[in-house]
Design a protein around this motif. Structure first.
Motif, PDB file in Angstrom:
ATOM      1  N   VAL A  22       0.843  -1.198   0.000  1.00 48.56           N
ATOM      2  CA  VAL A  22       0.000   0.000   0.000  1.00 48.56           C
ATOM      3  C   VAL A  22       0.879   1.249   0.000  1.00 48.56           C
ATOM      4  CG1 VAL A  22      -1.645   1.372   1.356  1.00 48.56           C
ATOM      5  CG2 VAL A  22      -2.015  -1.068   1.064  1.00 48.56           C
ATOM      6  N   SER A  25       2.233   1.879  -3.368  1.00 48.46           N
ATOM      7  CA  SER A  25       1.199   2.431  -4.251  1.00 48.46           C
ATOM      8  C   SER A  25       1.020   3.924  -4.003  1.00 48.46           C
ATOM      9  CB  SER A  25      -0.138   1.721  -4.018  1.00 48.46           C
ATOM     10  OG  SER A  25      -0.035   0.358  -4.281  1.00 48.46           O
ATOM     11  N   VAL A  26       1.003   4.304  -2.733  1.00 46.10           N
ATOM     12  CA  VAL A  26       0.856   5.717  -2.385  1.00 46.10           C
ATOM     13  C   VAL A  26       2.078   6.509  -2.874  1.00 46.10           C
ATOM     14  CG1 VAL A  26       0.756   7.342  -0.440  1.00 46.10           C
ATOM     15  CG2 VAL A  26      -0.689   5.295  -0.444  1.00 46.10           C
ATOM     16  N   SER A  29       1.944   7.070  -6.667  1.00 47.23           N
ATOM     17  CA  SER A  29       0.943   8.081  -7.004  1.00 47.23           C
ATOM     18  C   SER A  29       1.434   9.477  -6.623  1.00 47.23           C
ATOM     19  CB  SER A  29      -0.373   7.783  -6.282  1.00 47.23           C
ATOM     20  OG  SER A  29      -0.877   6.561  -6.718  1.00 47.23           O
ATOM     21  N   LEU A  62      -3.484   5.421  -8.013  1.00 44.56           N
ATOM     22  CA  LEU A  62      -3.551   4.781  -6.700  1.00 44.56           C
ATOM     23  C   LEU A  62      -4.620   3.691  -6.681  1.00 44.56           C
ATOM     24  CD1 LEU A  62      -2.683   4.578  -3.736  1.00 44.56           C
ATOM     25  CD2 LEU A  62      -4.390   6.337  -3.223  1.00 44.56           C
ATOM     26  N   ALA A  63      -5.772   3.972  -7.266  1.00 37.24           N
ATOM     27  CA  ALA A  63      -6.854   2.974  -7.299  1.00 37.24           C
ATOM     28  C   ALA A  63      -6.439   1.734  -8.095  1.00 37.24           C
ATOM     29  CB  ALA A  63      -8.116   3.589  -7.897  1.00 37.24           C
ATOM     30  N   TYR A  66      -3.543  -0.094  -5.967  1.00 41.26           N
ATOM     31  CA  TYR A  66      -3.874  -0.475  -4.603  1.00 41.26           C
ATOM     32  C   TYR A  66      -4.060  -1.997  -4.512  1.00 41.26           C
ATOM     33  CZ  TYR A  66      -5.782   0.191   0.069  1.00 41.26           C
ATOM     34  OH  TYR A  66      -5.983   0.173   1.423  1.00 41.26           O
ATOM     35  N   ARG A  81     -10.632  -5.138  -1.732  1.00 36.51           N
ATOM     36  CA  ARG A  81     -10.092  -4.052  -2.550  1.00 36.51           C
ATOM     37  C   ARG A  81     -10.716  -2.754  -2.069  1.00 36.51           C
ATOM     38  NH1 ARG A  81      -6.800  -5.101  -6.369  1.00 36.51           N
ATOM     39  NH2 ARG A  81      -6.570  -7.180  -7.174  1.00 36.51           N
ATOM     40  N   LEU A  82     -10.414  -1.670  -2.736  1.00 35.46           N
ATOM     41  CA  LEU A  82     -10.937  -0.378  -2.308  1.00 35.46           C
ATOM     42  C   LEU A  82     -12.465  -0.348  -2.269  1.00 35.46           C
ATOM     43  CD1 LEU A  82      -8.599   2.193  -4.076  1.00 35.46           C
ATOM     44  CD2 LEU A  82      -8.828   1.769  -1.630  1.00 35.46           C
TER      45      LEU A  82
END
Length: 175
Positions: A22, A25-26, A29, A62-63, A66, A81-82
């Motif tokens: 995570v 991923s952040v 982005s 990010l989506a 993620y 997931r999100l």
């Protein structure tokens, strides 16, 4: 109790690499957003509208990046997931398939029609998750519900064994 809910008897296991994934991923982005803003500011073309567009693009990245959070307990496996959570009863599996392509996926289906798609790498990187799933899959085979998928499970077992042996050799300095 709903058909999705298995009684909790054994400890719940999680993907131990999820939090670092995570953060990665952040970071990706944020780097994209920073670079886009920097280029816009350097070119003196920055506007509030363009800033919003770059922020939306970074949020979209990010989506996409993620990672799913895979969790398993006795009789169930869940992928969050999100925006979506998938859960199957692993003690009542009816099929396990490997989908090859750009990103390999393992598809688990249970007797209630529910399905979960996960990256097999999560199971390979987390032997405790794999052991939980393998034990429940054996229960499904013994119970007669798992008729399709023993080959896919055997392939993953071989990969987990190979990676575990490689890690042991590496730690012991025998690699």
């Amino acid at each position: 109790m709903r058909h999705h809910d298995a009684p909790l008897r054994a400890p719940v296991v999680h993907d131990r690499h999820w939090a670092p994934d995570v953060l990665d991923s952040v970071r990706c982005s944020a780097v994209l957003l920073g670079l886009l803003l920097l280029v816009d500011l350097a070119a003196e073309t920055f506007t509030a509208w363009r800033g919003f567009l770059w922020l939306a693009l970074a949020a979209l990245l990010l989506a996409v990046l993620y990672p799913a959070r895979v969790t398993a307990g006795e009789g169930w496996l869940e992928s969050r997931r999100l925006l979506r959570t998938q859960r199957v009863r692993t003690d009542l599996l009816v099929s396990v398939r490997c989908l090859d392509g750009v990103a390999q996926r393992l598809v688990l289906r249970d007797a209630f029609g529910d399905r979960v798609e996960i990256d097999p790498g999560v199971l390979i990187d987390n032997p405790d998750l794999w052991l939980r799933l393998a034990e429940d899959a054996r229960r499904s085979v013994r119970g007669g519900s798992l008729l399709c998928g023993t080959t896919a499970l055997r392939r993953i077992t071989e990969r987990v064994d190979r990676e575990t042996a490689r890690a042991v050799f590496k730690v012991s300095g025998l690699d």
